[in-house]
Scaffold this active site. Sequence first.
Site, PDB file in Angstrom:
ATOM      1  CB  SER A  67      -0.914   0.013   1.226  1.00 58.29           C
ATOM      2  OG  SER A  67      -1.662  -1.172   1.297  1.00 58.29           O
TER       3      SER A  67
HETATM    4  N1  SAH Z   1      -1.060  -4.572   3.752  1.00 55.68           N
HETATM    5  C1  SAH Z   1      -0.450  -5.063   2.550  1.00 55.68           C
HETATM    6  C2  SAH Z   1      -1.368  -4.829   1.377  1.00 55.68           C
HETATM    7  C3  SAH Z   1      -1.356  -5.992   0.460  1.00 55.68           C
HETATM    8  S1  SAH Z   1      -2.547  -5.937  -0.838  1.00 55.68           S
HETATM    9  C4  SAH Z   1       0.899  -4.404   2.335  1.00 55.68           C
HETATM   10  O1  SAH Z   1       1.110  -3.292   2.823  1.00 55.68           O
HETATM   11  O2  SAH Z   1       1.741  -5.006   1.671  1.00 55.68           O
HETATM   12  C5  SAH Z   1      -3.874  -6.860  -0.129  1.00 55.68           C
HETATM   13  C6  SAH Z   1      -3.594  -8.278   0.248  1.00 55.68           C
HETATM   14  O3  SAH Z   1      -4.840  -8.870   0.644  1.00 55.68           O
HETATM   15  C7  SAH Z   1      -3.049  -9.152  -0.873  1.00 55.68           C
HETATM   16  O4  SAH Z   1      -1.851  -9.744  -0.457  1.00 55.68           O
HETATM   17  C8  SAH Z   1      -4.139 -10.202  -1.074  1.00 55.68           C
HETATM   18  O5  SAH Z   1      -3.635 -11.489  -1.420  1.00 55.68           O
HETATM   19  C9  SAH Z   1      -4.819 -10.229   0.277  1.00 55.68           C
HETATM   20  N2  SAH Z   1      -6.194 -10.727   0.289  1.00 55.68           N
HETATM   21  C10 SAH Z   1      -7.184 -10.507  -0.607  1.00 55.68           C
HETATM   22  N3  SAH Z   1      -8.306 -11.159  -0.243  1.00 55.68           N
HETATM   23  C11 SAH Z   1      -8.022 -11.808   0.920  1.00 55.68           C
HETATM   24  C12 SAH Z   1      -8.774 -12.648   1.799  1.00 55.68           C
HETATM   25  N4  SAH Z   1     -10.049 -12.964   1.570  1.00 55.68           N
HETATM   26  N5  SAH Z   1      -8.158 -13.139   2.893  1.00 55.68           N
HETATM   27  C13 SAH Z   1      -6.858 -12.836   3.153  1.00 55.68           C
HETATM   28  N6  SAH Z   1      -6.101 -12.060   2.366  1.00 55.68           N
HETATM   29  C14 SAH Z   1      -6.675 -11.541   1.264  1.00 55.68           C
END
Ligand code: SAH
Length: 217
Positions: free
Chosen positions: A60
Site C-alpha cells: 500500500s
Molecule cells: N497490507 C499489505 C497490502 C497488500 S494488498 C501491504 O502493505 O503489503 C492486499 C492483500 O490482501 C493481498 O496480499 C491479497 O492477497 C490479500 N487478500 C485478498 N483477499 C483476501 C482474503 N479474503 N483473505 C486474506 N487475504 C486476502
Amino acid sequence: MSTESRKIRLIMDLRNGGVTDTRVLAAIERVPREAFVEESFLDQAYANQALPINCGQTISQPLVVGLMTQALDINDRHKVLEVGTGSGYQTAILSKLARRVYTVERHRDLLTEAERRFKALNLHNITTMVGDGYKGWGAQAPFDRILVTAAARIVPPDLVAQLSDEGGIMVLPVGDVAGLHQEVIRVQKDGKQFKSNRLFPVRFVPLVQGVPPEIQK
Ligand code: SAH
C-alpha cells in the site's frame, strides 16, 4: 539522495497529507520500507506510492497506511486483526503500536516472505495464518481493532461480529472490485450497535473470498 533524506521527505509528505499522530509517524519512521519492496523497486521504497509485489498484489501507499493506521487509534493494550498481509509492511507498523497483531493472507507465498521479514526485523508480536480473511479469525476473536487492506463490496459480517463490543474499531476499504469507487470506512462498535463513517477515497486490490486452489485441503 540518501535513504535517510528520502525518509524524512516521506514523513513530511505524510504530515502534509493529514497524518498528525506522532505515534503513527514514529512507527512509520522505525519500519524500513525497503525491506518490504521487491528488489527492482528498491529505489522507490520511500516514494509515496503503492508498488507491485508478488501474486499480482501491491504494497500500500505510505500515506494510505498512515491515514488508516491513524484512524484505528491503536495503543499497546490492543489486540489487532489485519486482513491481507501482503508484503507485511502494514503488519510491521501495527506491531510497533499494538500488543499483538494477528494477520491473515490468502497467498501462502506472500505470507512466507512476510514471515521471513518479521523475523529478520525482530518483530515478535505477530501471529500469521494462511486463509480467507473475509471470515476473520474466529478462534482469536474478539479483536480491539481490525484493519482490512483489500476492498470488499460490503463490510464483511464475520469481521463485525469479531470486533470487540467495547469500543472496537475497524477500518476498511469498501467499494467495487475494479477499484474505481472505493472508500475507507471506519466502523465503531458500542455494545451490539455499530456506526460507520466514510473517511477518504482509495484504490485497493479486491478482497477475494476463498483461498487459491493449492491451499485448499
Ligand atoms: N497490507 C499489505 C497490502 C497488500 S494488498 C501491504 O502493505 O503489503 C492486499 C492483500 O490482501 C493481498 O496480499 C491479497 O492477497 C490479500 N487478500 C485478498 N483477499 C483476501 C482474503 N479474503 N483473505 C486474506 N487475504 C486476502
